[in-house]
Structure formats: C-alpha cells, structure tokens
Design a protein around this motif. Structure first.
Motif, PDB file in Angstrom:
ATOM      1  N   SER A 217       2.655  -5.794  10.587  1.00 55.20           N
ATOM      2  CA  SER A 217       1.349  -5.227  10.913  1.00 55.20           C
ATOM      3  C   SER A 217       0.400  -5.385   9.739  1.00 55.20           C
ATOM      4  N   ALA A 218      -0.885  -5.474  10.046  1.00 59.73           N
ATOM      5  CA  ALA A 218      -1.898  -5.575   8.988  1.00 59.73           C
ATOM      6  C   ALA A 218      -2.103  -4.253   8.266  1.00 59.73           C
ATOM      7  N   LEU A 219      -1.536  -3.171   8.797  1.00 59.97           N
ATOM      8  CA  LEU A 219      -1.665  -1.857   8.166  1.00 59.97           C
ATOM      9  C   LEU A 219      -0.313  -1.169   8.141  1.00 59.97           C
ATOM     10  N   MET A 220       0.115  -0.771   6.959  1.00 63.09           N
ATOM     11  CA  MET A 220       1.319   0.033   6.790  1.00 63.09           C
ATOM     12  C   MET A 220       1.274   0.656   5.412  1.00 63.09           C
ATOM     13  N   ALA A 221       2.042   1.694   5.216  1.00 63.99           N
ATOM     14  CA  ALA A 221       2.179   2.310   3.900  1.00 63.99           C
ATOM     15  C   ALA A 221       3.645   2.300   3.510  1.00 63.99           C
ATOM     16  N   ASP A 222       3.915   1.899   2.289  1.00 63.31           N
ATOM     17  CA  ASP A 222       5.281   1.864   1.763  1.00 63.31           C
ATOM     18  C   ASP A 222       6.227   1.106   2.687  1.00 63.31           C
TER      19      ASP A 222
ATOM     20  N   LEU B 220       0.859  -1.185   0.000  1.00 59.83           N
ATOM     21  CA  LEU B 220       0.000   0.000   0.000  1.00 59.83           C
ATOM     22  C   LEU B 220       0.895   1.234   0.000  1.00 59.83           C
ATOM     23  N   THR B 221       0.646   2.174  -0.901  1.00 61.32           N
ATOM     24  CA  THR B 221       1.547   3.312  -1.026  1.00 61.32           C
ATOM     25  C   THR B 221       0.830   4.634  -0.818  1.00 61.32           C
ATOM     26  N   ALA B 222       1.533   5.546  -0.170  1.00 63.26           N
ATOM     27  CA  ALA B 222       1.023   6.896   0.008  1.00 63.26           C
ATOM     28  C   ALA B 222       1.711   7.866  -0.947  1.00 63.26           C
ATOM     29  N   ARG B 223       2.583   7.362  -1.793  1.00 65.14           N
ATOM     30  CA  ARG B 223       3.373   8.209  -2.685  1.00 65.14           C
ATOM     31  C   ARG B 223       2.612   8.567  -3.951  1.00 65.14           C
ATOM     32  N   LYS B 224       2.921   9.762  -4.481  1.00 60.32           N
ATOM     33  CA  LYS B 224       2.304  10.183  -5.735  1.00 60.32           C
ATOM     34  C   LYS B 224       2.917   9.457  -6.923  1.00 60.32           C
TER      35      LYS B 224
END
Length: 503
Positions: free
Chosen positions: A251-256, A190-194
């Motif tokens: 963790s079940a939730l992380m970004a990048d 999962l990514t938060a990057r543009k």
C-alpha cells in the motif's frame, strides 16, 4: 576440503577490517557528494574495527546491537587501503594481484559439486578491479533468485529515482472545507513510534500530526473531516504468496510496515488494513494535538466517531504539512541488511514511478527491466515478478547478480554505493549474523545478500581476498532439500574465495 578453509588464522587483522569496511570506504574515493548523504543512521561510519575484534553486533546499525548512539569511528579510507597494499584512491586493491582462474576453479569446482546444492547450480566470480570474470559455471542460467532479487531492485531504484530521493507523506486540505486528506507516498518506513531503531531517521507520523495540527490552528480550525489517499499505487495490494508474516499488503500508506508488534525487521504479525490503521493512528495523534476528527467532525456541533475512510485528494487541495523518509540510499541499506520485503516492494514501485510506469507489480517489472537494460546488464531469461524475491516466478542469473554488484562497487557509480555497504557482514549483521561461526574463515570478510525459499538457496556479494583484491561473487542453487546444508555449502564457497589467494 581445501587447506585454506581449515586455516582461518591465515586471515590478517587488516583483511577482517577491510572485509567489513573496504567496499563502503574504498568506493568513497570516488565523488562522495554524488552519492547522497555519507552516513545513514550510522551505517557507513560504523563499518569499523568491530569486525577485527570479533564483537558480534552493531556495525551496520540497521537494527544492530550497538551500545550508545554513536558507533566508533571507522578507519579512514587511506589507512585501510594502505593496509591492503593499494595506492590511495584505488577502490579495487590497486596493485594486488588478481586470482588465476584455473587456480580458483581448482578450489571452487569441488565445493560446487556438493550434493547439498541440489540438481541446478551456478556460480560466477568477477574481479571487481577489471570487471573480468575469473570463474564461471552455468552463469547465464536463469534460476529462481529468491531474495537476491533485492539487489536488482536496489540498483534499479537508485538508478532511476536517485540515491538522494526521499519519499513524502503529506496532509492536504480541500479548498473552502474542513476535509483533510492524509496522502500516502509509498513510504513503508513511516513510523508512529516514539522510539525504536529507526525513530530518529524515519519519517514520523507523530511529527506529521504535530505540524498538521499547527497548520490547522493557524487557519482557525480545530475540527476536521479526515480521510486517506492511497491512489499512488495501482493493481493488486496482495502479493501472490497471499497473507504472510514476511510482507504486509503493498500500500502507498502504512506505518511501521503494518507490523502488529514492536519489531522492526523479520517476520511479524501484519495488519490486514495497513492504510486504514495508519490513518486511524494519525487521527488519534491529531486528537492529542487538540484537533477533532471524524467523517463528519463538527457537523451540527457533534463529532462523528467513525474512523477515517479512503478518498482521493483533488488537484486543488492545499498543502498542510509533510514528512520525508530517509534517502533511498539508507532505505536500500536497511532493505539489504535485513532482507526487508516491504521496503523492496516500495522501492520497486518508486522505480516504476520514476520510469513513468504504473506503481504495480507489472509496472515495476517493466521499470526494473528497462532500467537495467539501459545499464547494458545481462538480462537474458530474467523476470521481476516482484521486487522482493518472494515470488517463485522471479528469474535471474548468477551472471546478472555478479554484474550488478560489480557495477555497484565501481567508483564510476557512487550513486550505487549503498548496494554494497548494505550487504550483511558474515557473522555480524543482518541475515548473515548467525550464518558464520567465529572460527569460520569467512567471518567478517564475506559481505553478501542471502536468498532462501523452500528448495532455493542463493548467496551473492563481495570479498576482499588474502591478496587484498576485491572480488564479486554470485552462487545460485535450486532443488535443495536441506536448507542448512545448502547454506553451509554456499558459505564455504564464499569463504574459499576469500581465503584462496589463487595465483
């Protein structure tokens, strides 16, 4: 050193091309549709003529150095196979002769005695066309596999959850409230990057924020209480190796992958709270979309600035929006190419979930064992203390690693194809990009997963030999004292299999 290793010119252009492309393309002669999407971020179409042209970069695409968005077209499977002298539709070299075991032993035995390989060593070579072992020394010994554990993790995940499975991250809202929950599904990509190597293929936290904001506005809501849910995973978040730049908290939730820099692979500074950081970033993205957030947003007309905290979504919560990862086939390729530990641990837990086991280190161990046992693979002495191979308690055998790869290369198992297409290409991609110099006879021909811990060096993969036969190998060593010397010895063994033509 055998003469074959001193004569890289023996490798023909078709062999270089086939070495990088044949496994992925030839296995395609089976039922393509059953394997899920044919192209994952350019991976399979990019296995092409760059191997023959000796341009180091691109190809496997997982963070590769390709120029432009679309890689050059790969040779078609029929043309590659004709180059190998094999009939169209054959995935294993067709009528090309299999190596003679005694002749192959004459080449490998001296190399296996190299002192750089330490006191414990084992080796297995399998003819992929017949499944017959053509070489074996200590193949059943259970040794520390290091990152070649990821091969077993990949096969178990693809077998249990399926090549098409996608990991979902979603938002929900509790009934009759402004309580919004960001629910982690276990997607480390999962990514938060543009932008970035995977911004177009990975699930986007930005897109999830946009869709969530739209759904909230449709409900007439612009102020919410935001929290996050990581309850899908159980057990310890911290890997037994402790805090480490090779792996964030599981963790079940992380970004990048909880990375604190702009990298997408390899070691990097990691977040000490990947779920909290992802939720905080999500809150910022919602703010950009005109949605106020806070633990008590909107209460008495005043917004609380506190960061989102943990919670658990109820069964009555209503869906707002969701994003999905690339298919498991693509995640497997990315994991194997870069030896990505975060993806490995996530896939181990996806295996546990598909097997109705707790999504924990112990649950993943039981699930991976169970899945491989169903496939009647040799499991004597094995242990999967983790999915990545970072844990020294892991045990595997060269017999198991070679059997896993032989199964993945079998056209009868197209769902496992990404296990072989994701293997790094010697001298070109991933963890093998710097292992084979351009004048090495294995460059562009050897495809293999590396494994490295202090005192442990392993290599397992595939080659197309000079006769056009697809061979699978697994080499394991423990007690090594010089990593570069041990890696060089293993690379020479793989090159020897490629150049032997042993008959």
């Amino acid at each position: 050193m055998p003469a074959a290793l001193r004569a890289p010119a023996k490798l023909k252009t078709w062999q270089l091309t086939a070495g990088a492309a044949t496994v992925g393309l030839a296995v395609a002669a089976g039922a393509v549709a059953a394997a899920g999407p044919w192209d994952s971020s350019g991976q399979r179409t990019a296995e092409r003529d760059w191997a023959a042209s000796q341009e180091a970069g691109g190809g496997t695409d997982h963070g590769g150095r390709t120029s432009g968005r679309a890689p050059a077209a790969a040779p078609s499977a029929p043309s590659v196979l004709r180059g190998l002298g094999a009939p169209v539709g054959s995935a294993h070299g067709g009528s090309a002769p299999a190596p003679d075991g005694k002749a192959l032993a004459g080449v490998l035995d001296p190399l296996l005695k190299d002192k750089a390989l330490g006191p414990e060593r084992s080796a297995v070579v399998i003819d992929a066309g017949t499944g017959r072992r053509v070489y074996g020394k200590g193949g059943g010994d259970a040794l520390t596999p290091a990152s070649t554990t990821k091969i077993a993790t990949a096969v178990a995940a693809l077998t249990s959850a399926g090549a098409d499975h996608r990991i979902t991250t979603k938002t929900v809202i509790e009934p009759d409230s402004k309580d919004v929950v960001l629910v982690g599904g276990g997607d480390p990509t999962l990514t938060a990057r543009k932008d970035g190597p995977y911004s177009d293929s990975a699930a986007s936290l930005r897109e999830l924020a946009q869709d969530t904001a739209r759904a909230l506005k449709d409900r007439g809501t612009d102020k919410v209480n935001l929290s996050y849910d990581t309850s899908l995973y159980t057990g310890e978040e911290q890997h037994p190796i402790g805090p480490n730049e090779n792996l964030t908290l599981v963790s079940a939730l992380m970004a990048d992958e909880g990375r604190l820099d702009d990298s997408s692979s390899g070691p990097a500074p990691r977040s000490g709270d990947p779920a909290g950081d992802a939720a905080k970033k999500f809150a910022e993205l919602l703010e950009e979309q005109g949605i106020e957030t806070g633990a008590d947003a909107g209460a008495k007309g005043k917004k609380d600035e506190r960061d989102p905290g943990p919670s658990k979504a109820s069964d009555r919560a209503e869906s707002l929006a969701k994003v999905e990862s690339a298919p498991l086939s693509a995640l497997v390729e990315r994991m194997l190419t870069h030896s990505d530990n975060d993806i490995a641990e996530a896939l181990a837990r996806q295996t546990a979930l598909a097997s109705k086991e707790p999504a924990s280190f112990d649950g993943a161990d039981r699930a991976i064992n169970a899945q491989l046992k169903k496939s009647q693979l040799p499991l004597k002495g094995t242990k999967f203390a983790d999915g990545s191979g970072l844990d020294r308690a892991d045990r595997s055998s060269a017999e198991l690693l070679s059997a896993l790869l032989a199964r993945a290369a079998d056209p009868a198992h197209p769902e496992l194809r990404s296990v072989v297409t994701g293997l790094p290409v010697a001298g070109f991609t991933g963890t093998l990009v710097d292992r084979y110099p351009k004048d090495s006879p294995g460059t562009g021909v050897v495809r293999a997963k590396t494994g490295t811990l202090t005192g442990v060096n392993t290599l397992a993969g595939t080659v197309v030999d000079t006769d056009g036969r697809l061979l699978v190998f697994a080499f394991m060593t423990t007690g090594t004292t010089g990593p570069k010397a041990a890696q060089g010895a293993l690379d020479r063994m793989a090159s020897a299999v490629a150049t032997c033509g042993c008959r």
